[in-house]
Design an enzyme around this catalytic site. Structure first.
Site, PDB file in Angstrom:
ATOM      1  N   HIS A 134     -59.534 -84.152 -60.013  1.00 51.60           N
ATOM      2  CA  HIS A 134     -59.446 -83.644 -61.377  1.00 51.60           C
ATOM      3  C   HIS A 134     -59.277 -84.789 -62.377  1.00 51.60           C
ATOM      4  O   HIS A 134     -58.299 -85.525 -62.330  1.00 51.60           O
ATOM      5  CB  HIS A 134     -58.243 -82.693 -61.466  1.00 51.60           C
ATOM      6  N   GLU A 138     -64.339 -84.678 -61.038  1.00 53.49           N
ATOM      7  CA  GLU A 138     -64.394 -83.691 -62.116  1.00 53.49           C
ATOM      8  C   GLU A 138     -63.989 -84.399 -63.400  1.00 53.49           C
ATOM      9  O   GLU A 138     -63.084 -85.243 -63.391  1.00 53.49           O
ATOM     10  CB  GLU A 138     -63.438 -82.532 -61.823  1.00 53.49           C
ATOM     11  N   ASP A 140     -64.209 -84.182 -68.118  1.00 54.36           N
ATOM     12  CA  ASP A 140     -64.403 -83.384 -69.326  1.00 54.36           C
ATOM     13  C   ASP A 140     -65.287 -84.156 -70.307  1.00 54.36           C
ATOM     14  O   ASP A 140     -65.124 -85.374 -70.455  1.00 54.36           O
ATOM     15  CB  ASP A 140     -63.060 -83.107 -70.011  1.00 54.36           C
ATOM     16  N   HIS A 195     -60.595 -85.326 -72.513  1.00 50.11           N
ATOM     17  CA  HIS A 195     -60.164 -83.931 -72.398  1.00 50.11           C
ATOM     18  C   HIS A 195     -59.795 -83.293 -73.729  1.00 50.11           C
ATOM     19  O   HIS A 195     -60.290 -82.222 -74.082  1.00 50.11           O
ATOM     20  CB  HIS A 195     -58.981 -83.816 -71.437  1.00 50.11           C
ATOM     21  N   GLU A 242     -67.107 -80.595 -66.961  1.00 53.23           N
ATOM     22  CA  GLU A 242     -66.607 -79.511 -67.804  1.00 53.23           C
ATOM     23  C   GLU A 242     -66.966 -79.800 -69.258  1.00 53.23           C
ATOM     24  O   GLU A 242     -66.542 -80.808 -69.820  1.00 53.23           O
ATOM     25  CB  GLU A 242     -65.097 -79.327 -67.688  1.00 53.23           C
TER      26      GLU A 242
END
Length: 304
Positions: free
Chosen positions: A54, A83, A85, A98, A157
């Site tokens: 993450h 992963e 953002d 993020h 994301e």
């Protein structure tokens, strides 16, 4: 007797009306929750890797800050997927970050600065957690995986934002122009983002993020917010955006309503966020894998 008969008649009619309404609602729910195809071929590539770090394999220090090139290299070196953002800057660059505001990660020096109101050059002067790392471009992450990734899966994301559709277009262009040969997928809390890929890039694996908002600490007071959260919790945007997988808050997997949601959406791929691990020893990873045996993507980070 006439009064009694009248009361019974009203009760019977009311019961029938309620039953019909319930039936109609469940038919509507059934239609609204129809997802896109599962795409086992692509999902299997993420499942084979097992664990997705993450925001990279970060440790909340200046050495490996979240969403940094150092954290992504750390994930690759330890054999995990990545992963991250993404958002779009004022000059249309896709950056990895993020928050919409910078100060949590970049400190007081960046107080009042927003990602979408700064150019990439302006963002580059800020340091992550006071160290040497800066805010990276998504294209830099692509290059890293190509050079060192050994087929490292990448989960992107796309953050909900006023310019989220522009971000969709730019991300899709990057994926196409880079000719990526590693597994890549997108996910978002925004149904509009997922729908954009369904309509414009259907071969890109796409997922909807969800959580049981009734358990959220944030209280939504406006009616449209409550309706949106109800739809998001129960995957009622599926027929609109046609996700291949759902990424649900893993802390809610054991809730009765969440188990029911998954049982009625078996054709969807399943991802969980964010598993908190005390360490990454073989014993811990084996235990988590056993607990989440039906999960295609285990998105994790280390406990603080």
């Amino acid at each position: 007797m006439e009064i009694l008969f009248g009361v019974v008649k009203v009760i019977v009619v009311a019961t029938i009306v309620v039953a019909v309404c319930k039936l109609c609602w469940w038919i509507i729910v059934g239609i609204l929750t129809i997802p896109g195809p599962r795409n086992d071929k692509m999902l299997s590539k993420f499942r084979e890797k097992g664990f997705i770090a993450h925001r990279g394999l970060h440790d909340r220090t200046a050495r490996f800050p979240e969403n940094s090139m150092a954290a992504f290299r750390n994930a690759i070196d330890n054999g995990y997927g990545i992963e991250l953002d993404v958002q779009t800057t004022k000059d249309n660059k896709v950056v990895v970050f993020h928050d919409d505001k910078l100060n949590r990660i970049c400190g007081d020096e960046a107080k009042g600065a927003y990602i979408n109101k700064c150019t990439f050059a302006e963002l580059s002067k800020y340091r992550l957690l006071g160290g040497d790392e800066t805010i990276p471009l998504l294209s830099d992450v692509f290059d890293l995986i190509v050079r060192r990734g050994e087929n490292t899966p990448l989960v992107i994301e796309i953050k909900s934002a006023p310019n989220e559709i522009l971000t969709c277009k730019l991300v899709d262009e990057l994926i196409s122009d880079s000719n990526v040969d590693f597994p890549v997928c997108i996910k978002s809390f925004s149904p509009k983002v997922v729908r954009w890929f369904y309509k414009n890039s259907p071969d890109t694996l796409r997922g909807i993020l969800a959580s049981d908002y009734k358990r959220s600490k944030k209280r939504h007071k406006k009616l449209y917010e409550r309706i949106f959260c109800y739809f998001q919790t129960n995957l009622l945007f599926n027929s609109y955006c046609k996700p291949n997988f759902v990424s649900y808050n893993c802390s809610q997997f054991d809730q009765k309503n969440v188990r029911k949601i998954f049982s009625t959406n078996k054709e969807l791929g399943k991802s969980g966020w964010t598993f908190k691990l005390k360490d990454t020893t073989k014993e811990t990873l084996t235990q988590i894998r056993a607990q989440a045996s039906d999960v295609d993507m285990i998105v994790f980070e280390l406990e603080e």
